[in-house]
Design a protein around this motif. Structure first.
Motif, PDB file in Angstrom:
ATOM      1  N   LYS A  56       1.339  -1.016  -0.107  1.00 16.65           N
ATOM      2  CA  LYS A  56      -0.050   0.055   0.099  1.00 16.65           C
ATOM      3  C   LYS A  56       0.660   1.211  -0.310  1.00 16.65           C
ATOM      4  N   LYS A  86      -7.730  -0.558  -6.247  1.00 15.85           N
ATOM      5  CA  LYS A  86      -8.759  -0.690  -6.168  1.00 15.85           C
ATOM      6  C   LYS A  86      -8.568  -1.695  -5.059  1.00 15.85           C
ATOM      7  N   LYS A  89      -7.059   0.294  -1.718  1.00 19.28           N
ATOM      8  CA  LYS A  89      -8.671   0.870  -0.952  1.00 19.28           C
ATOM      9  C   LYS A  89      -8.855   0.381   0.003  1.00 19.28           C
TER      10      LYS A  89
END
Length: 142
Positions: A56, A86, A89
């Motif tokens: 991330k 995606k 998130k």
């Protein structure tokens, strides 16, 4: 008793198990879905979820940490692409295990392990609109 033994050794020694999980994790990242036994899929889920969490943060340090686990340049580059935005998130739960049955020879339970956000069957928002047709008798013909 099996107290305080959390990881499945998969009947292998340490180096073999690490390379097996590393290869399976890089295949999962490249292909988005792999077919394996249930025990390996559960062990792979515990192995790959922290790796995706580390991806991330798009820094050189996190890329090197992920590379130390995967040992595959193309998988690391794939993991840090914009395609995985995606996935980044999502707060957790990046993989899904689907049981498919039993192997023919030894009756080992088989399963798919896949990345959740890349399955079009479960993630499609488009609903198919059904057309309601009624069969009414024609009053003019009677």
């Amino acid at each position: 008793m099996n107290h305080r033994n959390k990881n499945n050794h998969l009947g292998r020694k340490c180096g073999h198990r690490k390379s097996l999980l590393s290869n399976m994790a890089s295949s999962l990242i490249k292909k988005k879905k792999i077919f394996t036994t249930l025990a390996k899929a559960k062990a792979l889920k515990k192995y790959v979820e922290p790796i995706i969490t580390k991806s991330k943060m798009n820094t050189l340090h996190s890329k090197r940490n992920v590379f130390s686990y995967l040992r595959d340049k193309t998988a690391v580059l794939e993991l840090f692409k914009d395609l995985f935005e995606k996935v980044r998130k999502r707060p957790g739960g990046y993989t899904r295990i689907i049981k498919t049955g039993f192997r023919f020879g030894d009756q080992a339970p088989l399963s798919f392990i896949e990345l959740v956000d890349f399955n079009e069957t479960y993630t499609s928002k488009k609903k198919i609109k059904s057309v309601r047709r009624s069969r009414k008798k024609n009053k003019k013909n009677e």
